[in-house]
Design an enzyme around this catalytic site. Sequence first.
Site, PDB file in Angstrom:
ATOM      1  N   GLY A 108       0.839  -1.197   0.000  1.00  0.00           N
ATOM      2  CA  GLY A 108       0.000   0.000   0.000  1.00  0.00           C
ATOM      3  C   GLY A 108       0.869   1.240   0.000  1.00  0.00           C
ATOM      4  O   GLY A 108       2.089   1.157   0.203  1.00  0.00           O
ATOM      5  N   LYS A 109       0.281   2.372  -0.256  1.00  0.00           N
ATOM      6  CA  LYS A 109       1.017   3.641  -0.178  1.00  0.00           C
ATOM      7  C   LYS A 109      -0.014   4.753  -0.123  1.00  0.00           C
ATOM      8  O   LYS A 109      -1.126   4.597  -0.646  1.00  0.00           O
ATOM      9  CB  LYS A 109       1.899   3.821  -1.423  1.00  0.00           C
ATOM     10  CG  LYS A 109       2.990   4.852  -1.258  1.00  0.00           C
ATOM     11  CD  LYS A 109       4.228   4.243  -0.629  1.00  0.00           C
ATOM     12  CE  LYS A 109       5.314   5.255  -0.388  1.00  0.00           C
ATOM     13  NZ  LYS A 109       6.561   4.627   0.049  1.00  0.00           N
ATOM     14  N   GLY A 110       0.367   5.872   0.499  1.00  0.00           N
ATOM     15  CA  GLY A 110      -0.568   6.992   0.568  1.00  0.00           C
ATOM     16  C   GLY A 110       0.152   8.303   0.386  1.00  0.00           C
ATOM     17  O   GLY A 110       1.391   8.342   0.308  1.00  0.00           O
TER      18      GLY A 110
END
Length: 426
Positions: free
Chosen positions: A114-116
Amino acid sequence: MSADAFGPDYHLQHPLFKNALQLIEESGSLVNVDKNVLERLKRPKRCLVVSVPVRMDDYSVKVFTGYRVQYNSTLGPYKGGVRYHQDVSLGEVVGLSALMMLKNSVLGLPYGGGKGGITVDPTKLSRTEKQNMTRRYTSELGTSIGPQIDIPAPDVGTDAQTMAWMMDTYSQERGYTCPGVVTGKPIEIGGTVGRTGATGLGVVYIAERTYQRLGKTMTGSTIAIQGFGNVGAHAAQYAYERGAKIVAVSDVTGGIFNGDGLHIPQLQQWLKDHKTIAGFPNSQKITNEELLLLSVDSLFPCALDGVINEKNVDQVKAKIIIEGANGPLTNEASQVLHKKGVVIVPDVIANGGGVVVSYFEWVQDIMSYFWDEEEINKRLSSILYKAFDTSFALAKEKNVDMRKAAIACAVQRLEKAMLLRGLYPR
Ligand code: NAD
């Protein structure tokens, strides 16, 4: 801007993501990965885009755009950092989340990718504005994050304080303290010892393993390090403590060189006092470009991406390269050097120390029982060595560079898990 930029899949056109797809395709075919699995690995599972309204210090309201991409959860909860930068876009976050999936997989962690991020220049915000923005972003992500769902961590433009605000917001909204929702927190609120230096220490563990595999030893060998920040300075310190000769280091202002080896503890003190490594006594000034081309046993590029490319690759003389930074060598440069017999350990393994110790932080938060640094470092080396050894062996078997082999190992692990779990509903 091309018409594609406005199509339904515009976020899948980002160069970073296309590069990740190429790696998945090429490495997948190297080990004959199931073609249906490959199809599934080429798409992010979920992309969240949220508006983040923030009360500014002058009482006006600014609305920022935030993202969280949950790329794949086959191996466990989504895991990856949160980036605050003016260039953050959905496409970039998709690319970074795919790379996190591959990194977590090759390291053998029980995590998906994931990444944000938020499109914002954080240096233009006051502390209060940054806190307001972080809290509202966390609140907008709502039930999409959590210790068993998706666990953010710091990245460019965010730090331990940002994680403290995220953890507090999440906990306030649930009514109980929940440290396991983020990693990279301050130690006082459930962070772990050993996190700060973990990436640099990991670089050195991997370098030592590489020397060993080549029948050499790090002690007395010559090393040049680009970048003297969190990764580079810690790597320099740990390599120095192991008796290596750090002949050159650099920062944004340029490099310094001493053929007999730089005194790293004194250099750390110099940096504290002068805010730059420039002017360090008993050293000769060199440029960042010259540092990359030095005749040394090994080179640790620990600053920027793309610094070794088609323009300078023919002049690189190091025999071992450990990628402390993300993507310091282009794929093409990596292949040219591999053909010349240079051993290059790719970023997904070489700078994996940070995410491995993040994993330990999460485990400790869940157990509510904390390990000492010796325990952390022992477990860190064991995980990194395993990832290194598996990829090194596959690279040898298939006669490919270690980057391709490492990604192939990552894709193979995902393939096994996806085939065992099957496709829901059928
Ligand atoms: P940092 O900001 O602490 O340090 C960066 C260093 O690079 C500084 O010394 C800076 O002066 C230097 N630098 C900047 N521009 C330069 C230039 N043009 N030439 C030479 N040096 C230059 O960053 P960091 O945390 O050490 O991260 C470095 C790299 O490692 C980045 O690619 C980052 O994504 C990657 N990385 C970091 C971690 C981590 O845990 N910190 C984990 C994985 C990957």
